[in-house]
Write an enzyme that holds these catalytic residues in place. Structure first.
Site, short mmCIF file in Angstrom:
data_model
loop_
_atom_site.label_atom_id
_atom_site.label_comp_id
_atom_site.label_asym_id
_atom_site.label_seq_id
_atom_site.Cartn_x
_atom_site.Cartn_y
_atom_site.Cartn_z
N GLY A 1 -0.44 4.84 -0.59
CA GLY A 1 -1.26 5.89 -0.82
C GLY A 1 -0.95 7.04 0.25
CD GLU A 2 -3.59 6.25 3.99
OE1 GLU A 2 -4.23 6.79 4.89
OE2 GLU A 2 -3.83 5.03 3.57
N GLY B 1 0.81 -1.08 -0.05
CA GLY B 1 0.02 0.00 -0.01
C GLY B 1 0.87 1.24 0.07
#
Lengths: 339, 697
Positions: free
Chosen positions: B659-660, B657
């Site tokens: 996105g952050e 992941g």
């Protein structure tokens, strides 16, 4: 937003007559400020009179060696004009420091200086604001004052409940440059034409914060004249802001230097109008232009300044920031002249 | 341990499948959904911060031509569930914060609806409000959990004793500002209520998850989920603010239900985004860091004070990265909340980690300074072998490699000395670490159908602009072992199988896992030569969840800051991040996410700040002229690199992941660079020039 009628008269005389005859009529130039205010309910006219195609889109040479800029010439066109760039770099730089390319393509010569003063509370119809609703009070005092004024505030004010209180600043960069070059404003009104020195166009809040300029209702700016600057004059515009582009000035400095003994200064971001620093200019007249002399002149100019407390320690930083910016601007101008 | 998919389509630099439609303007967003005869809704908002609405004069509004409907708390339908008070629109005359929705006008045009809303005269019984966040409040309380379900407080060892005994101690308070998400596309919906239809409610909504949105709306209105269809093919940015519906969605549905057969559009204005769409709480972080002369930490502690609204609790998990980031025998984290008369805070890119890596990463820089140690080396020395919080081994952790590679690429070794001057500019460089947990949601299902020679993959997932339309086909192609051109993915509609929210950087981990399982089932059932119409579905494999490892993505960010010696103006000409975030599905969309998040971190460092006016209880600078975000001219050379990280423990794709993580640590790196340039340590964001004037020559 309140519905309004849209009028597109055939010529400036008719435009002036239309606005003069209707108490709640306004002129529309590029619309980059007015249209925002229509949406937000800050401006609530009954009639919007579009003058974009009525006034001149030309920059013409004047006999005295100056230039006349038609009211409808866009900010982009003025900034790109070779004569402006060569003879009035302070103006070209101020224009390019303002807004964005898209906005400058729409904004006009008359419209830019006539944009309203800025303040977050003026922009919000749910808060008290003497400018928007005379007598309702001033929400800015003691609130968010980062962009508020420090100059031109009477000693007895600011009192948030007094109807005279307004600490908004005029946001135009162009206007600061026009103030420093002693531009003249050509105006057509119901009673005929008149010329207003640019430094007198904008007002301090005085008794009536709702009025930003001395123009009477129905008066239309048709052109702005730039007198020739003295031979050897150097000029510059320095804008200090919170981000690198697309932000209003925290402070800005327009400067013209003609040799050591003739310095002209105007400031943005510090008052309800473009601030011509006449006191500092007088002290610096005759030179020499040392950094100590500039600091002393600025101390005198800012002696009556009223930094505004507020959220996040207010705007007292504008005093050292403006002083530093003026010192640096004049240092760079004179060093460049010496080089 | 999972056998990772063999990457063929995965890892390819494929252009966005939806790019052309977006550039041409043919991609339809929620507000512009083509519908017959749309009507337009405009909210009426409270202009007091606390009190009761005693009367609303709507006569003038109702008399305007083209006004179809005015709803107030006195005549709106009663909702089936008012448990979530953010969603309980028009259910009570109580005003809990300024700007709260107290009515709605629906008209034939958006202009008319707004005009009519402006004419409504509201009478209030106003009460005193309290919206001042402070560590000195006597009513700070301890939430049961912090978002979403972390322990509120943790403690290990004796921090006080370690601090007392340490060679070097840093004890400082850091603060981050209030921030508002402002995606390019504001929150917007088109809602259609057709009482006789099989699916009576159709909602085109700008959302990070059509299925979670459907569940929320169905509950509030007492509908079966099957009675609701939510559609959202494209989103113009969300960043967490569209991760859960907000009051505007319920208001749009309520208005549509009052006008059966008429599609009703509702888009928030930019000013309304500063009230109704959630925000990141301001945080106050008291840090204690203690170390020996060798730089090894003996204690690290963070005590967080932040706010929530009185009507709904949201407890940002600011303290959690301190629990696991560095090896330290004693650690303490606490969260205390002030419940205020303010709008409801919510998710904003990397809730928890983003603010929570500000204080610690600046404190480490202060510690490095006190020790006379290179801040990169200090971090390397405190690298834990296992997760300090759980004692579990890492699924993979390459923070040290990120720091070393970043330092090489950035030229860290040759960095200029403190307060270096280059012409008019003071120049400094700074570093900070990044971290983000690797998450996978429990529920997601995908359906795969062989149709006209291609594989159609359906899943009710979302693309916030992040690239799902493009990356999910890459995963499906490798899972099915076919060329990516032979895969068509359909997302953004509750007609497709259930999928989790695009949040917590878990989208690709979760949906990709579902697609892999569905592909396996499909191949097991139909082999390599399926017939037209053959279809199979399967979902996230809970049995495959790895509980034996601590899974996180890591990164290191390097920044060069320049401060003008005359004016204090700040520029950041160079940012460089190196990330170890598992396998990268698509370098093009991944780079966009990394540099986008780093830019958002730069924006947080230098600009963003919702200026809260406690006198009136609202954000004073509530538009994009006054709430500054970084513009192009503020952003210089931004580089994102990543390590080729192989992690067999996280999921079948090996993804963590992305996105952050790019926004985590960025602001600290900027502050650390500004310190090196000026000698001024700015502990309260944003870093603005007025905070530096005193240090200038």
């Amino acid at each position: 937003m309140k519905p309004f009628a849209y009028a597109r008269p055939g010529d400036v005389t008719e435009a002036v007559r239309t606005v003069a005859g209707e108490p709640a009529a306004v002129f529309l130039g590029g619309g980059t400020n007015l249209v925002d205010h229509l949406k937000l309910g800050i401006a609530r006219p009954d009639v919007v009179v579009d003058v974009r195609t009525l006034t001149s889109r030309e920059i013409t040479d004047l006999e005295d060696g100056g230039l006349r800029i038609g009211a409808a010439v866009t900010n982009s066109a003025v900034a790109a004009d070779r004569r402006i760039r060569e003879r009035y770099p302070v103006l070209a730089e101020a224009l390019l420091a303002g807004a964005t390319g898209q906005l400058r393509n729409l904004a006009t010569t008359a419209g830019n200086p006539l944009q309203r003063t800025r303040c977050v509370y003026f922009q919000d119809v749910t808060t008290a604001c003497n400018k928007r609703e005379p007598g309702s009070g001033c929400s800015a005092v003691g609130g968010y004052t980062r962009y508020s004024a420090i100059l031109g505030i009477p000693a007895a004010l600011p009192d948030p409940t007094a109807p005279e209180t307004c600490i908004a600043t005029h946001p135009s960069d162009m206007a600061v440059a026009l103030a420093v070059v002693d531009a003249q404003v050509q105006v057509l009104g119901p009673a005929g034409a008149r010329t207003i020195p640019f430094v007198d166009l904008h007002r301090l809040p005085g008794e009536d914060p709702s009025r930003d300029t001395v123009l009477d209702h129905g008066e239309l700016v048709t052109a702005i004249d730039l007198p020739p600057l003295p031979a050897g004059a150097r000029s510059v515009y320095r804008k200090v802001r919170d981000r690198a582009s697309y932000a209003f000035a925290l402070v800005s400095v327009a400067a013209v230097v003609v040799g050591e003994g003739d310095v002209r200064l105007a400031f943005g971001g510090v008052a309800h109008k473009p601030w011509r620093a006449t006191r500092a200019e007088a002290i610096l007249r005759g030179g020499p232009l040392t950094q100590d002399a500039v600091r002393a002149a600025m101390a005198a100019e800012l002696a009556a300044a009223q930094p505004q407390p507020g959220i996040d320690s207010g705007n007292g930083f504008k005093i050292p920031l403006l002083t530093r910016t003026v010192v640096a601007t004049l240092r760079d101008l004179t060093q460049a002249a010496g080089a | 341990m999972t056998e990772l998919l063999r990457p063929r389509a995965i890892g390819r630099d494929l252009a966005r499948r939806d790019g052309v439609a977006k550039v041409r303007g043919t991609a339809t967003y929620a507000f512009e959904t083509p519908v017959e005869a749309p009507a337009y809704a405009h909210p009426v908002q409270a202009t007091v911060a606390r009190g009761r609405v005693t009367a609303m004069d709507t006569a003038a509004a109702e008399a305007l031509e083209g006004v179809l409907l005015v709803l107030t708390p006195f005549d709106a339908e009663r909702l089936a569930s008012t448990e979530d008070r953010e969603y309980a629109v028009l259910q009570s005359d109580e005003v809990a914060f300024r700007g709260q929705v107290i009515g709605v006008v629906v008209a034939e045009s958006s202009e008319r609806a707004r005009q009519a809303a402006d004419t409504i005269r509201v009478t209030y019984a106003e009460r005193e409000h309290d919206s001042t966040l402070s560590v000195d409040r006597s009513d700070l309380y301890t939430p049961e959990k912090v978002n979403p379900s972390y322990e509120t407080d943790t403690a290990e060892g004796d921090v006080a004793a370690a601090v007392a005994a340490a060679d070097v101690v840093v004890e400082q308070t850091y603060s981050t500002a209030m921030y508002h998400n402002n995606p390019l596309e504001p929150h917007a919906s088109t809602a259609l209520w057709e009482p006789g239809a099989d699916v009576p409610l159709t909602l085109w909504d700008s959302t990070q998850g059509v299925h979670p949105a459907r569940a929320a709306v169905a509950k509030v209105f007492g509908l079966d989920e099957e009675q609701v269809r939510v559609v959202c093919p494209y989103v113009g940015g969300g960043f967490g603010s569209k991760g859960t519906p907000h009051a505007n969605v319920m208001l749009a549905v309520m208005a549509a239900r009052a006008l059966p057969g008429r599609p009703v559009r509702l888009a928030l204005t930019r000013q309304q985004m500063f009230v109704l769409a959630g925000y990141r709480t301001p945080t106050i972080q008291r840090m204690q860091v203690a170390a020996g002369r060798d730089g090894r930490l003996s204690a690290i502690a963070i005590d967080v004070v932040e706010q929530t609204s009185k009507i709904k609790e949201f407890a940002e998990q600011t303290g959690i990265p301190t629990r696991m980031m560095y090896a330290s025998p004693s650690r303490r984290t606490t969260h205390r909340l002030a419940a205020l008369d303010v709008p409801v805070p919510s998710w904003m890119r990397a809730p928890g980690e983003c603010p929570g890596m500000f204080g610690p990463e600046v404190a480490l820089d202060e510690l490095a300074e006190a020790l006379g140690m290179d801040p990169v080396e200090l971090r390397v020395r405190n690298e834990p072998e296992v997760d300090p919080e759980t004692g579990k081994p890492w699924s993979s952790r390459h923070l040290v490699e990120c720091l070393r590679e970043g330092a090489d690429r950035f030229g860290w070794r040759d960095r200029p000395p403190p307060r270096h001057r280059d012409g008019d500019w003071l120049v400094g460089t700074g570093v900070a670490s990044s971290v983000y947990p690797t998450m996978r949601q429990a529920t997601s299902t995908s359906l795969i159908r062989f149709e006209a020679g291609r594989y159609v993959v359906e899943i009710g997932a979302a693309d916030l602009g992040t690239g799902t339309w493009t990356t999910l086909p890459q995963i499906a192609a490798d899972a099915l072992d076919v060329p990516v051109e032979d895969v068509e993915v359909r997302i953004g509609d509750t007609r497709y199988p259930i999928a989790s929210v695009a949040g917590g950087s878990s989208g690709m981990n979760t949906w990709g896992s579902a697609v892999v399982e569905a592909a396996r089932t499909f191949r097991d059932t139909f082999g390599r030569n399926p017939g037209d119409g053959d279809e199979a579905q399967n979902g996230v494999d809970q049995a495959a969840t790895d509980d034996d490892h601590a899974a996180y993505a890591f990164g290191a960010q390097f920044v060069e800051a320049r401060v003008h010696a005359d004016t204090g103006e700040l520029r950041v000409p160079r940012m460089l991040g190196v990330f170890a975030a598992g396998r990268i599905i698509n370098p093009r969309t991944a780079r966009s996410q990394f540099i986008g998040a780093m830019t958002m971190g730069l924006s947080m460092a230098l600009h963003e700040h919702s200026v809260w006016d406690t006198r009136i209880g609202q954000v004073a600078n509530h538009d994009l002229a006054e709430y500054h975000i970084a513009v192009n001219a503020d952003v210089g050379d931004v580089q994102a690199h990543w390590l080729d990280e192989h992690d067999p423990h996280v999921n079948a794709m090996g993804t963590k992941g992305i996105g952050e993580i790019g926004i985590v640590g960025t602001a600290a790196a900027v502050v650390n660079a500004v310190y090196r340039a000026t000698g001024i340590r700015v502990r309260a964001l944003p870093v603005t020039l007025d905070k530096l004037l005193a240090a200038l020559p």
